[in-house]
Design a protein around this motif. Structure first.
Motif, PDB file in Angstrom:
ATOM      1  N   MET A   1       0.849  -1.194   0.046  1.00 56.00           N
ATOM      2  CA  MET A   1       0.226  -0.002   0.335  1.00 56.00           C
ATOM      3  C   MET A   1       0.935   0.738  -0.159  1.00 56.00           C
ATOM      4  O   MET A   1       1.757   1.340   1.049  1.00 56.00           O
ATOM      5  N   GLU A  21      -3.917   2.725  -9.901  1.00 55.86           N
ATOM      6  CA  GLU A  21      -5.480   2.290  -8.909  1.00 55.86           C
ATOM      7  C   GLU A  21      -5.215   1.842  -7.552  1.00 55.86           C
ATOM      8  O   GLU A  21      -3.868   2.468  -7.172  1.00 55.86           O
ATOM      9  N   GLY A  22      -5.701   1.992  -6.933  1.00 55.48           N
ATOM     10  CA  GLY A  22      -5.348   1.376  -5.303  1.00 55.48           C
ATOM     11  C   GLY A  22      -5.685   2.917  -4.788  1.00 55.48           C
ATOM     12  O   GLY A  22      -5.096   3.489  -3.109  1.00 55.48           O
ATOM     13  N   HIS A  23      -6.495   4.393  -5.189  1.00 56.27           N
ATOM     14  CA  HIS A  23      -6.583   5.580  -4.426  1.00 56.27           C
ATOM     15  C   HIS A  23      -7.174   5.111  -3.460  1.00 56.27           C
ATOM     16  O   HIS A  23      -7.104   5.603  -2.102  1.00 56.27           O
ATOM     17  N   LEU A  25      -8.334   1.354  -1.535  1.00 52.73           N
ATOM     18  CA  LEU A  25      -9.417  -0.064  -1.705  1.00 52.73           C
ATOM     19  C   LEU A  25      -9.521   0.055  -0.451  1.00 52.73           C
ATOM     20  O   LEU A  25      -8.922  -0.233   0.472  1.00 52.73           O
ATOM     21  N   GLU A  27      -9.988  -4.246   0.928  1.00 54.66           N
ATOM     22  CA  GLU A  27      -9.026  -5.821   0.917  1.00 54.66           C
ATOM     23  C   GLU A  27     -10.157  -6.659   1.313  1.00 54.66           C
ATOM     24  O   GLU A  27     -10.146  -6.154   3.189  1.00 54.66           O
ATOM     25  N   ASP A  45     -13.862  -6.348  -1.730  1.00 51.22           N
ATOM     26  CA  ASP A  45     -12.510  -6.741  -2.850  1.00 51.22           C
ATOM     27  C   ASP A  45     -12.663  -5.143  -3.687  1.00 51.22           C
ATOM     28  O   ASP A  45     -13.284  -5.137  -4.789  1.00 51.22           O
ATOM     29  N   SER A  47     -10.734  -1.815  -6.086  1.00 49.43           N
ATOM     30  CA  SER A  47      -9.569  -0.246  -6.073  1.00 49.43           C
ATOM     31  C   SER A  47     -10.289   0.692  -6.886  1.00 49.43           C
ATOM     32  O   SER A  47     -10.325   0.149  -8.245  1.00 49.43           O
ATOM     33  N   PRO A  49      -9.560   4.068  -8.965  1.00 52.80           N
ATOM     34  CA  PRO A  49      -8.013   5.160  -9.187  1.00 52.80           C
ATOM     35  C   PRO A  49      -8.203   6.374  -8.816  1.00 52.80           C
ATOM     36  O   PRO A  49      -9.570   7.075  -8.730  1.00 52.80           O
ATOM     37  N   SER A  83      -8.249   1.086   3.065  1.00 50.17           N
ATOM     38  CA  SER A  83      -7.691   2.378   3.089  1.00 50.17           C
ATOM     39  C   SER A  83      -7.812   3.670   1.898  1.00 50.17           C
ATOM     40  O   SER A  83      -8.868   3.604   0.781  1.00 50.17           O
TER      41      SER A  83
END
Ligand code: ADP
Length: 274
Positions: A1, A21-23, A25, A27, A45, A47, A49, A83
């Motif tokens: 992360m 990706e993962g701006h 997130l 999981e 899940d 993700s 951006p 996050s």
């Protein structure tokens, strides 16, 4: 992360491609309520951006509001990790990075339209957040003439325009919108969707939007995912171009995307016992 420092300091202006990706997130996020026979969110899940307009559609009781409340830091998951640009949601919220637009606009009844729009800028002054000129944003939502009116003197559509102006006025990095047009009539709703597109396109905050309307989801979003009984489908990419071409709602591609999402939604509805 990615650590918080990996986030570029400047927010995007004008059109830009979605960031990495993962701006946002999620999981394996799970949320249970004792009275519910299944998890309200089941191992989700996701993700998203930076700069993406992401929409979740699903039947009533599917877990959409629970998902938004977790992203807003208003509820904690029982399992998994969340996050927002590397920070837990509560931290992102405390840093005033999150904007929230609920279904019923929560306006202060004793404050005028202009004062309601200015409110977060006054409250958040200490948070060093960026801000727009409130009068400019009022003009963009067509409410300059109503700037000195009280919420009780406005129609439902006007009140929601005030709520949206207020959310965009302090330039949040992430905007969470929980069925903001759900209580409006069809014509007003369509007008509001186009207005939202205009505002979003100028600053491109990351948006997580919840709606019942498949057409609204396709018109607005870069990606749409279906939530059914706590399970989130793989997101559908909406390849309709930005800014949306005039008359896109009448195109064949628009029809294909809405049909395919409606089929997924039917499955989710049947899965939820509908
Ligand atoms: P949606 O927004 O898709 O309509 P919600 O996220 O509001 O769905 O609710 C998902 C499920 O969780 C529903 O069955 C709802 O009754 C239940 N639920 C939501 N919040 C609570 C709560 N605080 N306590 C108990 N059950 C809840």
């Amino acid at each position: 992360m990615a650590p918080p420092s990996a986030e570029p300091p400047a927010r995007p202006t004008g059109w830009s491609a979605p960031g990495p990706e993962g701006h946002i997130l999620l999981e394996g996020v799970t949320k249970r309520f004792a009275a519910l026979g299944w998890p309200a969110l089941d191992n989700v899940d996701l993700s998203i951006p930076r700069g993406c307009f992401f929409t979740v559609i699903g039947p009533s009781g599917a877990g959409k509001s629970t998902l938004l409340r977790i992203l807003a830091g208003l509820a904690a998951p029982d399992g998994g990790r969340v996050s927002i640009f590397g920070e837990p949601p509560r931290q992102a919220s405390r840093a005033k990075h999150l904007g929230w637009v609920p279904q019923s606009p929560a306006l202060l009844p004793w404050r005028t339209v202009a004062e309601n729009v200015r409110l977060p800028l006054q409250v958040n002054r200490a948070a060093r957040c960026e801000a727009r000129d409130p009068e400019e944003i009022l003009a963009r939502v067509g409410l300059t003439h109503a700037r000195n009116m009280l919420p009780s003197q406005l129609s439902g559509g006007m009140r929601q325009r005030v709520a949206i102006a207020r959310a965009f006025a302090f330039l949040p990095r992430v905007l969470l919108m929980d069925e903001p047009f759900g209580a409006l009539d069809e014509m007003t709703r369509e007008h509001m969707a186009h207005l939202l597109l205009e505002l979003w396109q100028a600053d491109r905050p990351t948006v997580v939007f919840v709606t019942h309307s498949v057409a609204e989801a396709v018109l607005l979003s870069d990606r749409v995912a279906v939530l059914g009984q706590g399970r989130l489908s793989a997101p559908v990419e909406v390849d309709l171009g930005r800014p949306r071409p005039e008359g896109i709602e009448d195109s064949e591609r628009f029809y294909q995307l809405t049909s395919s999402l409606r089929a997924q939604l039917r499955q989710a509805f049947l899965g939820a016992g509908g």
